[in-house]
Design a protein around this motif. Structure first.
Motif, PDB file in Angstrom:
ATOM      1  N   GLN A  34     -15.597  24.245  72.408  1.00  8.93           N
ATOM      2  CA  GLN A  34     -15.286  24.205  70.970  1.00  8.93           C
ATOM      3  C   GLN A  34     -16.382  23.405  70.268  1.00  8.93           C
ATOM      4  N   VAL A  35     -17.450  24.080  69.926  1.00  7.50           N
ATOM      5  CA  VAL A  35     -18.631  23.403  69.385  1.00  7.50           C
ATOM      6  C   VAL A  35     -19.045  23.958  68.021  1.00  7.50           C
ATOM      7  N   SER A  36     -18.152  24.651  67.356  1.00  7.59           N
ATOM      8  CA  SER A  36     -18.403  25.101  65.985  1.00  7.59           C
ATOM      9  C   SER A  36     -17.581  24.227  65.037  1.00  7.59           C
ATOM     10  N   PHE A  37     -18.244  23.730  63.996  1.00  3.67           N
ATOM     11  CA  PHE A  37     -17.599  22.763  63.118  1.00  3.67           C
ATOM     12  C   PHE A  37     -17.785  23.156  61.650  1.00  3.67           C
ATOM     13  N   GLN A  38     -16.839  22.728  60.838  1.00  2.00           N
ATOM     14  CA  GLN A  38     -16.951  22.897  59.390  1.00  2.00           C
ATOM     15  C   GLN A  38     -17.496  21.599  58.806  1.00  2.00           C
ATOM     16  N   HIS A  39     -18.655  21.668  58.188  1.00  2.00           N
ATOM     17  CA  HIS A  39     -19.312  20.480  57.667  1.00  2.00           C
ATOM     18  C   HIS A  39     -19.079  20.345  56.154  1.00  2.00           C
ATOM     19  N   PRO A  40     -19.230  19.130  55.614  1.00  5.87           N
ATOM     20  CA  PRO A  40     -18.991  18.900  54.181  1.00  5.87           C
ATOM     21  C   PRO A  40     -20.087  19.433  53.269  1.00  5.87           C
ATOM     22  N   HIS A  41     -21.206  19.870  53.812  1.00  2.00           N
ATOM     23  CA  HIS A  41     -22.379  20.162  53.001  1.00  2.00           C
ATOM     24  C   HIS A  41     -22.115  21.224  51.930  1.00  2.00           C
ATOM     25  N   LYS A  42     -21.455  22.317  52.314  1.00  2.00           N
ATOM     26  CA  LYS A  42     -21.223  23.377  51.330  1.00  2.00           C
ATOM     27  C   LYS A  42     -20.277  22.913  50.229  1.00  2.00           C
ATOM     28  N   TYR A  43     -19.315  22.072  50.591  1.00  2.00           N
ATOM     29  CA  TYR A  43     -18.396  21.531  49.590  1.00  2.00           C
ATOM     30  C   TYR A  43     -19.137  20.594  48.636  1.00  2.00           C
ATOM     31  N   LEU A  44     -19.972  19.725  49.198  1.00  2.00           N
ATOM     32  CA  LEU A  44     -20.692  18.779  48.347  1.00  2.00           C
ATOM     33  C   LEU A  44     -21.625  19.516  47.393  1.00  2.00           C
ATOM     34  N   LEU A  45     -22.285  20.545  47.863  1.00  2.00           N
ATOM     35  CA  LEU A  45     -23.167  21.325  46.989  1.00  2.00           C
ATOM     36  C   LEU A  45     -22.374  21.926  45.826  1.00  2.00           C
ATOM     37  N   HIS A  46     -21.223  22.497  46.117  1.00  2.00           N
ATOM     38  CA  HIS A  46     -20.377  23.076  45.066  1.00  2.00           C
ATOM     39  C   HIS A  46     -19.907  22.009  44.083  1.00  2.00           C
ATOM     40  N   TYR A  47     -19.484  20.856  44.605  1.00  2.00           N
ATOM     41  CA  TYR A  47     -18.989  19.788  43.742  1.00  2.00           C
ATOM     42  C   TYR A  47     -20.103  19.241  42.849  1.00  2.00           C
ATOM     43  N   LEU A  48     -21.311  19.101  43.393  1.00  2.00           N
ATOM     44  CA  LEU A  48     -22.432  18.577  42.609  1.00  2.00           C
ATOM     45  C   LEU A  48     -22.807  19.535  41.480  1.00  2.00           C
ATOM     46  N   ILE A  49     -22.805  20.821  41.763  1.00  2.00           N
ATOM     47  CA  ILE A  49     -23.158  21.798  40.732  1.00  2.00           C
ATOM     48  C   ILE A  49     -22.145  21.765  39.587  1.00  2.00           C
ATOM     49  N   SER A  50     -20.857  21.723  39.928  1.00  2.00           N
ATOM     50  CA  SER A  50     -19.838  21.704  38.877  1.00  2.00           C
ATOM     51  C   SER A  50     -19.851  20.383  38.119  1.00  2.00           C
ATOM     52  N   LEU A  51     -20.101  19.279  38.832  1.00  2.00           N
ATOM     53  CA  LEU A  51     -20.137  17.974  38.172  1.00  2.00           C
ATOM     54  C   LEU A  51     -21.347  17.862  37.247  1.00  2.00           C
ATOM     55  N   LYS A  52     -22.464  18.463  37.646  1.00  2.00           N
ATOM     56  CA  LYS A  52     -23.650  18.454  36.794  1.00  2.00           C
ATOM     57  C   LYS A  52     -23.369  19.124  35.455  1.00  2.00           C
ATOM     58  N   ASN A  53     -22.602  20.194  35.482  1.00  2.00           N
ATOM     59  CA  ASN A  53     -22.249  20.891  34.247  1.00  2.00           C
ATOM     60  C   ASN A  53     -21.188  20.136  33.454  1.00  2.00           C
ATOM     61  N   TRP A  54     -20.487  19.240  34.122  1.00  2.00           N
ATOM     62  CA  TRP A  54     -19.399  18.491  33.500  1.00  2.00           C
ATOM     63  C   TRP A  54     -19.942  17.258  32.765  1.00  2.00           C
TER      64      TRP A  54
END
Length: 230
Positions: free
Chosen positions: A137-157
């Protein structure tokens, strides 16, 4: 913030009235994951494969005592395995040479002698051990894609001036990278880590999200409903 993973991977709390110091194994893991990050950069790995290598390393030592195996050998095998998992394949020879240069700055690449082949075989055998311990079991979900989405929306906010004068994005990415020195990647959900590093980056520069005081719920719950930050 909901935790996931095993309790054995958590950090101990400081005793009341005493100065807290990280346990010796935590200091070992910090140094070794620093090696993984620096070696990964020199090997041309992207951020996701490096994060996967760190996660594999931490997850292995959640199952195995740190004294049982050489942490740096496990780290090299983690890099090798992460390259396969994230389809950024690495040659064992490159991992060996980069690691040798890391430990012996200015040294020449190793000759293809018995020592080199023994080290190569050790990396491959250790990779198989890691796979068995982690039950493949060596496949993981990382925070990177979430952080990218949050930064883009926050930049517009935020207003443009607040965003441009403070390095919120750079700081958030740096905090996320540094979080892989420990076992946070195993203890918390990926989207919660992304919200946490973004919240800390905003706090570091005293940036307030517009209309936060008048909002019915905190801004981070817009991104993930089950997150609570004290």
């Amino acid at each position: 913030m909901e935790t996931v993973g095993q309790d054995s991977c958590g950090e101990g709390d400081a005793a009341g009235g005493t100065e807290w110091r990280p346990p010796p194994e935590a200091r070992v893991h910090f140094r070794v994951t620093r090696f993984i990050m620096e070696a990964g950069v020199k090997l041309g790995m992207q951020s996701i494969p490096i994060a996967t290598a760190c996660t594999i390393y931490h997850k292995f030592f959640c199952e195995i005592n740190v004294d049982a195996y050489d942490p740096y050998l496990v780290a090299m095998s983690s890099l090798y395995l992460a390259g396969k998992v994230e389809e950024q394949h690495l040659r064992t020879r490159d991992i060996i040479n980069v690691s040798n240069r890391y430990f012996h700055p200015g040294s020449e690449p190793l000759e293809l002698d018995s020592h080199f082949w023994a080290l190569r075989d050790s990396i491959v055998q250790c990779e198989l051990l890691v796979l068995r311990v982690l039950r493949f079991q060596v496949s993981f979900q990382h925070p990177h894609k979430y952080l990218l989405h949050y930064l883009i929306s926050l930049k517009n906010w935020l207003n443009r001036y607040s965003w441009q004068r403070t390095p919120i994005s750079i700081t958030a990415w740096a905090l996320l990278r540094d979080s892989y020195h420990g076992g946070l990647c195993l203890r918390f959900q990926a989207q919660h880590i992304a919200v946490a590093v973004l919240h800390l980056a905003l706090q570091a520069y005293g940036v307030e999200v517009p209309a936060e005081a008048e909002a019915e719920k905190p801004w981070w719950q817009i991104y993930t409903m089950d997150t609570e930050i004290p």
